[in-house]
Design a protein around this motif. Sequence first.
Motif, PDB file in Angstrom:
ATOM      1  N   HIS A  42     -17.060  56.200  18.814  1.00  0.00           N
ATOM      2  CA  HIS A  42     -16.150  55.163  18.337  1.00  0.00           C
ATOM      3  C   HIS A  42     -16.669  54.653  16.986  1.00  0.00           C
ATOM      4  CE1 HIS A  42     -13.292  51.934  18.786  1.00  0.00           C
ATOM      5  NE2 HIS A  42     -12.888  52.503  19.892  1.00  0.00           N
ATOM      6  N   GLY A  51      -9.974  50.692  16.267  1.00  0.00           N
ATOM      7  CA  GLY A  51      -9.711  51.901  17.056  1.00  0.00           C
ATOM      8  C   GLY A  51      -8.885  51.599  18.285  1.00  0.00           C
ATOM      9  N   ASP A  52      -8.983  50.371  18.808  1.00  0.00           N
ATOM     10  CA  ASP A  52      -8.223  50.015  20.012  1.00  0.00           C
ATOM     11  C   ASP A  52      -6.940  49.284  19.647  1.00  0.00           C
ATOM     12  OD1 ASP A  52     -10.056  51.095  21.772  1.00  0.00           O
ATOM     13  OD2 ASP A  52     -11.260  49.249  21.797  1.00  0.00           O
ATOM     14  N   MET A  53      -6.066  49.157  20.636  1.00  0.00           N
ATOM     15  CA  MET A  53      -4.825  48.405  20.432  1.00  0.00           C
ATOM     16  C   MET A  53      -5.156  46.947  20.088  1.00  0.00           C
ATOM     17  SD  MET A  53      -1.891  50.081  22.285  1.00  0.00           S
ATOM     18  CE  MET A  53      -1.865  50.312  24.013  1.00  0.00           C
ATOM     19  N   GLU A  54      -6.192  46.439  20.769  1.00  0.00           N
ATOM     20  CA  GLU A  54      -6.609  45.071  20.474  1.00  0.00           C
ATOM     21  C   GLU A  54      -6.962  44.933  18.985  1.00  0.00           C
ATOM     22  OE1 GLU A  54      -6.426  42.483  22.361  1.00  0.00           O
ATOM     23  OE2 GLU A  54      -7.411  41.142  20.938  1.00  0.00           O
ATOM     24  N   GLY A  55      -7.574  45.991  18.447  1.00  0.00           N
ATOM     25  CA  GLY A  55      -7.949  45.988  17.025  1.00  0.00           C
ATOM     26  C   GLY A  55      -6.732  45.924  16.121  1.00  0.00           C
ATOM     27  N   THR A  59      -5.362  49.192  13.034  1.00  0.00           N
ATOM     28  CA  THR A  59      -6.600  49.143  13.826  1.00  0.00           C
ATOM     29  C   THR A  59      -7.836  49.574  13.047  1.00  0.00           C
ATOM     30  OG1 THR A  59      -7.474  49.582  16.032  1.00  0.00           O
ATOM     31  CG2 THR A  59      -6.471  51.463  14.889  1.00  0.00           C
ATOM     32  N   TYR A 104     -12.542  45.132  17.056  1.00  0.00           N
ATOM     33  CA  TYR A 104     -12.016  46.100  18.039  1.00  0.00           C
ATOM     34  C   TYR A 104     -11.330  47.287  17.363  1.00  0.00           C
ATOM     35  CZ  TYR A 104     -13.130  42.787  21.712  1.00  0.00           C
ATOM     36  OH  TYR A 104     -13.797  41.952  22.566  1.00  0.00           O
ATOM     37  N   TYR A 159      -8.471  56.786  13.879  1.00  0.00           N
ATOM     38  CA  TYR A 159      -8.931  56.838  15.261  1.00  0.00           C
ATOM     39  C   TYR A 159      -8.149  57.876  16.069  1.00  0.00           C
ATOM     40  CZ  TYR A 159     -10.592  55.523  19.825  1.00  0.00           C
ATOM     41  OH  TYR A 159     -11.147  55.554  21.069  1.00  0.00           O
TER      42      TYR A 159
END
Length: 224
Positions: free
Chosen positions: A177, A207-211, A199, A205, A67
């Motif tokens: 994304h 690609g994101d920090m949440e991922g 991620t 999720y 990502y």
Amino acid sequence: MEHRVTALRQTPQGISVQLSAEAGPDVAYQTRTVICTLPPRLLAPTVEFDLPLPEAVRSSWTAVPTYMPGNAKFVAIYEHAFWRDASLSGEGRSRVGPLVEIHDACDGHGLAALTAFVGTPPQAGMGALDHLCEAAIAQLVRLLGPAAQHPVACLLRDRAADPLLATADDMQPLYAHPQYGRHASPPGEWAGCLILGGTESAPTYGGDMEGALEATEVAVAAAP
Ligand SMILES: Cc1cc2nc3c(=O)[nH]c(=O)nc-3n(C[C@H](O)[C@H](O)[C@H](O)COP(=O)(O)OP(=O)(O)OC[C@H]3O[C@@H](n4cnc5c(N)ncnc54)[C@H](O)[C@@H]3O)c2cc1C
């Protein structure tokens, strides 16, 4: 933590994780299970496996786009957050000049800074730092006024040039994304003792920090 994982080796006790230190001797840790949070595309070519991975596994990892590895960040540090005096937020979007997205990066402790994403795709190269800084400052002057002309310092972090973040395959920029998901544990000797987190392995999720958090929770739950 100034250590780079260089190899994973099978031992009678489990896996030996080999690390090379920035300074000092190489070290190794013995463990039963490795949760790897490197992007899969980076794992395949940069970490050595003593028992070779099936080619299908390697190529499936290499196919997973990391990502945003090509996004460089530019930071201009000023003596004073002049844009705030003019009631400007310091945030901007622009299509003229190298900076596509600019944010106020004052830290609340006296640092006056603007941080921005550089829009140049990695395959175009960043060009000389001086030239890029010149063009970036000219853009900030157009957006925020003449006070932007004289930063105390300019910094550039080019992720595409960092071998711990990007490979040659990542030079193609991502324009959307990607859909990520869990990657199966490799079969054979590595089954169950090597689990991918990070991620790019997140079910929803990616690609994101949440991922990154989500993928690691899933990996920990899957560990024997
Ligand atoms: C420019 C940019 C802007 C972003 N903006 C947002 C945003 O606004 N919101 C959001 O949610 N997400 C954003 N993201 C994404 C977010 O940063 C990532 O999703 C998150 O950092 C992924 O965490 P990770 O732990 O999976 O991987 P990473 O943070 O990529 O960590 C992997 C680490 O492994 C290290 N490494 C590589 N090889 C080795 C090795 N052999 N041995 C040891 N260490 C190694 C790397 O140096 C790196 O530190 C952005 C990303 C970028 C690049």
